[in-house]
Design a protein around this motif. Structure first.
Motif, PDB file in Angstrom:
ATOM      1  N   GLU A  68      -8.949   1.129   5.228  1.00  2.00           N
ATOM      2  CA  GLU A  68      -8.532   1.205   3.822  1.00  2.00           C
ATOM      3  C   GLU A  68      -7.022   1.399   3.712  1.00  2.00           C
ATOM      4  OE1 GLU A  68     -11.050   4.040   1.432  1.00  2.00           O
ATOM      5  OE2 GLU A  68      -9.133   5.085   1.377  1.00  2.00           O
ATOM      6  N   LYS A  82       5.596  -7.529   4.684  1.00  2.00           N
ATOM      7  CA  LYS A  82       6.011  -6.358   3.905  1.00  2.00           C
ATOM      8  C   LYS A  82       5.396  -6.383   2.501  1.00  2.00           C
ATOM      9  CE  LYS A  82      10.180  -3.863   2.566  1.00  2.00           C
ATOM     10  NZ  LYS A  82      11.645  -3.882   2.515  1.00  2.00           N
ATOM     11  N   SER A  83       5.330  -7.579   1.910  1.00  2.00           N
ATOM     12  CA  SER A  83       4.740  -7.703   0.570  1.00  2.00           C
ATOM     13  C   SER A  83       3.240  -7.429   0.613  1.00  2.00           C
ATOM     14  CB  SER A  83       4.991  -9.103   0.001  1.00  2.00           C
ATOM     15  OG  SER A  83       6.372  -9.379  -0.027  1.00  2.00           O
ATOM     16  N   LEU A  84       2.566  -7.953   1.624  1.00  2.00           N
ATOM     17  CA  LEU A  84       1.124  -7.704   1.757  1.00  2.00           C
ATOM     18  C   LEU A  84       0.860  -6.199   1.852  1.00  2.00           C
ATOM     19  CD1 LEU A  84       0.285 -10.494   4.403  1.00  2.00           C
ATOM     20  CD2 LEU A  84      -0.298 -10.566   1.960  1.00  2.00           C
ATOM     21  N   SER A 129       2.818  -3.783   0.807  1.00  2.00           N
ATOM     22  CA  SER A 129       3.151  -3.130  -0.474  1.00  2.00           C
ATOM     23  C   SER A 129       1.998  -3.261  -1.464  1.00  2.00           C
ATOM     24  CB  SER A 129       4.394  -3.771  -1.108  1.00  2.00           C
ATOM     25  OG  SER A 129       5.530  -3.518  -0.327  1.00  2.00           O
ATOM     26  N   ILE A 130       1.385  -4.449  -1.498  1.00  2.00           N
ATOM     27  CA  ILE A 130       0.286  -4.664  -2.439  1.00  2.00           C
ATOM     28  C   ILE A 130      -0.860  -3.704  -2.148  1.00  2.00           C
ATOM     29  CG2 ILE A 130      -1.514  -6.327  -3.092  1.00  2.00           C
ATOM     30  CD1 ILE A 130       0.728  -8.533  -2.655  1.00  2.00           C
ATOM     31  N   LYS A 131      -1.237  -3.574  -0.860  1.00  2.00           N
ATOM     32  CA  LYS A 131      -2.315  -2.638  -0.539  1.00  2.00           C
ATOM     33  C   LYS A 131      -1.916  -1.201  -0.871  1.00  2.00           C
ATOM     34  CE  LYS A 131      -5.251  -2.300   2.711  1.00  2.00           C
ATOM     35  NZ  LYS A 131      -6.003  -2.261   3.993  1.00  2.00           N
ATOM     36  N   ILE A 161       0.267  -0.036  -3.112  1.00  4.53           N
ATOM     37  CA  ILE A 161       0.275   0.229  -4.559  1.00  4.53           C
ATOM     38  C   ILE A 161      -1.164   0.274  -5.086  1.00  4.53           C
ATOM     39  CG2 ILE A 161       1.015  -0.617  -6.835  1.00  4.53           C
ATOM     40  CD1 ILE A 161       3.430  -1.928  -5.447  1.00  4.53           C
ATOM     41  N   MET A 162      -2.001  -0.687  -4.639  1.00  5.87           N
ATOM     42  CA  MET A 162      -3.385  -0.722  -5.123  1.00  5.87           C
ATOM     43  C   MET A 162      -4.129   0.561  -4.727  1.00  5.87           C
ATOM     44  SD  MET A 162      -5.281  -2.720  -6.947  1.00  5.87           S
ATOM     45  CE  MET A 162      -4.766  -4.426  -6.803  1.00  5.87           C
ATOM     46  N   ASN A 163      -3.845   1.080  -3.544  1.00  7.55           N
ATOM     47  CA  ASN A 163      -4.498   2.331  -3.129  1.00  7.55           C
ATOM     48  C   ASN A 163      -4.082   3.512  -4.001  1.00  7.55           C
ATOM     49  OD1 ASN A 163      -5.982   1.091  -1.141  1.00  7.55           O
ATOM     50  ND2 ASN A 163      -4.709   1.785   0.561  1.00  7.55           N
ATOM     51  N   GLU A 164      -2.862   3.453  -4.536  1.00 10.83           N
ATOM     52  CA  GLU A 164      -2.431   4.514  -5.470  1.00 10.83           C
ATOM     53  C   GLU A 164      -3.092   4.366  -6.846  1.00 10.83           C
ATOM     54  OE1 GLU A 164       1.789   4.690  -5.998  1.00 10.83           O
ATOM     55  OE2 GLU A 164       2.173   4.875  -3.855  1.00 10.83           O
ATOM     56  N   ARG A 165      -3.370   3.110  -7.234  1.00 10.36           N
ATOM     57  CA  ARG A 165      -3.846   2.842  -8.592  1.00 10.36           C
ATOM     58  C   ARG A 165      -5.358   3.000  -8.750  1.00 10.36           C
ATOM     59  NH1 ARG A 165       0.501   3.384  -9.137  1.00 10.36           N
ATOM     60  NH2 ARG A 165       2.228   1.992  -9.665  1.00 10.36           N
ATOM     61  N   THR A 166      -6.106   2.953  -7.639  1.00 12.65           N
ATOM     62  CA  THR A 166      -7.558   2.884  -7.743  1.00 12.65           C
ATOM     63  C   THR A 166      -8.228   4.099  -7.120  1.00 12.65           C
ATOM     64  OG1 THR A 166      -7.550   1.539  -5.722  1.00 12.65           O
ATOM     65  CG2 THR A 166      -7.686   0.357  -7.811  1.00 12.65           C
ATOM     66  N   LEU A 187     -10.461   6.054  -4.721  1.00 17.37           N
ATOM     67  CA  LEU A 187     -10.939   5.876  -3.348  1.00 17.37           C
ATOM     68  C   LEU A 187     -11.717   7.132  -2.970  1.00 17.37           C
ATOM     69  CD1 LEU A 187      -7.676   4.388  -1.804  1.00 17.37           C
ATOM     70  CD2 LEU A 187      -9.797   3.164  -2.258  1.00 17.37           C
TER      71      LEU A 187
END
Lengths: 244, 244, 244
Positions: free
Chosen positions: C69, C181-183, C185-187, C189-194, C196
């Motif tokens: 995760e 680096k972008s990939l 970053s996406i994970k 940020i998404m882990n902060e937003r959702t 878990l």
């Protein structure tokens, strides 16, 4: 219809189910193929049972909805025919919903009387469908068939009408073959892990719902609907979502 | 394209809609059948309106997205053609989304320039689709048709293209026939009940988005795409998700 | 099967993947077309690796699930054949799941031994499917095909079996063509937003799971299943959900 008689019988039934320590699964279905449950009775509101139940919510419905959620047994709604307004909110309070592909129709029709769901729909529908689809359903008052309702998460699954009874029966008997303590543990853990309506939210919406019914526009809309056949057998109730 | 002109017009339009106390429902659709909205303009970024709006978010887009969410009227996106990048984020800010089964294409293509959605997509898409599908969409930059988007919850429903306009028109007129105060109450209660992006989250991602555009890899990817026809009519924009 | 050998190999594999700074995407698939992963080994539980991993969770599985995760690379499960019990929980820990329309079968069969998912299923399944469908799946122990699993959100999408390998390969290579680096970053940020699972939740369910296995009813159910062919090639394992 969710009328005073049904409301009172539901309290007796819920007490019995809670008292039955062997109960593993309860299936609710309607004897009337046209209606799972039409909606709430609007004429004799004063005769509904009153007071606060063991959950801290008003009796009968808000209290019973929470008791179903917290119960150590599994509750299943088998939806055939119309489930509108409180009929839809009734279905939402069950753990699991299966619906007839050809014959189920779900709707939150309260906007048609200048109001909104006051029996848990503002708290439970979005947990099933997400915000956007809950807004679509509640703002439009439209009828939804079972396949659209399943796409939206409003019901678990749409089942062909001629298979629905056997499907639900097999499903319920399967659960009944398992260990009661494990079934209860699964519900208890899931209730800890997932967002559920708070009493404060349910009560807040309930107050606003009754206030909205006192608005002149709501009174006029209700009056017009009664003149057209509300709460009588016939076209208006069969096609209520189209007529509002 | 979401360019400086559109950005400025959108502020005027939003001000007008908020000032119109009778407005119950607003439908956004595109006059160009190939594009609902292509994506954000990347050449004249310095000319975009600047500053902080009444919501505490940057003007124009982040502020307007939040104003749409909080508005007492209902907003509907009718999606035909491509809605990529900010075009998809634009659609996500509406209360309800309907999309053409044959002609809608949705994508978050920012990964193709070494970046990620900076206009609310990191905050709103997962609220519609869940974490896993939002990751799939944002990490891949792929195009999604309306039926897959509806399965994922990205749009409310896919509608046959030749029925979309009539469907949306009927839906909007139906909402317009209801009581304004009730419509506003439904949105207000739903906004209290559901998770919505915070200003802090939107701002944090926005800062990281602009930082990412300064990375050498992002600059190179953007340069290459412009050489291939970015922001011009033609194959690259029509098939942007395939070309990144 | 998730047995002691697999458990140990998984630790080595996870260490290698984390140490590989160039890794962008990892695809997990099974060499056995009948099974993605059958379920956890129940005979030699004492031989499983023990202790607490770097995430604060037990090794190997709960720790590895959280490492997947949090990893800066993208993880994809390509599901063909049966994924039951821990096999389903294994799949749930990946970022993205694609499943064979004809050959995938997913189930949480733990109720069949008088228990419930102890390896993250009580924490992750409802994040994919919502409470009601997670209850349906876990309380029934039924098999689900890929299309129903996709409707429920359990998998991202059902793909025709003869297209699955090419689809997943194309999808993974596409992600591999983007900026690492972008990939990441996406994970992040998404882990902060959702939402878990928390360590506290995972640990709490794990303790209750092992306690449940000590109940007389669970011991009897497990004994009966072993007599009928559990953990052997044959009918019982192929049709486990039907046989419990």
């Amino acid at each position: 219809m969710f009328d005073t008689g049904f409301s009172k019988q539901l309290i007796v039934l819920m007490d019995e189910m809670e008292a039955n320590e062997d109960l593993k699964v309860a299936v609710f279905e309607s004897a009337n193929p046209d209606f799972f449950m039409a909606h709430v009775e609007l004429l004799n509101v004063a005769d509904f049972p009153k007071g606060t139940g063991k959950t801290g919510l008003s009796i009968s419905w808000p209290d019973i909805a929470k008791r179903l959620e917290q119960a150590p047994f599994v509750s299943i709604a088998s939806i055939r025919g119309r489930a509108r307004g409180l009929g839809s909110e009734f279905a939402q309070a069950f753990d699991i919903r299966f619906a007839s592909k050809e014959k189920a129709r779900l709707a939150q029709v309260e906007i048609g009387i200048g109001s909104f769901p006051g029996g848990g729909g503002m708290e439970r529908l979005h947990l099933l469908t997400g915000r956007s689809r809950a807004l679509e359903i509640i703002l439009s008052g439209n009828d939804y068939d079972a396949e659209t309702a399943a796409l939206y998460g409003w019901v678990n699954r749409a089942i062909a009408d001629d298979e629905l009874d056997a499907f639900v029966d097999t499903f319920a008997k399967r659960i009944d073959s398992f260990d009661k303590k494990s079934l209860a543990s699964i519900k208890a853990i899931m209730n800890e892990r997932t967002q559920l309506p708070t009493n404060e939210e349910i009560l807040s919406t309930q107050v606003k719902f009754f206030e909205s019914l006192q608005e002149p526009e709501a009174k006029q809309r209700i009056k017009t609907l009664f003149e057209k056949g509300l709460q009588q057998n016939g076209d208006l109730e069969l096609n209520l979502a189209d007529r509002i």
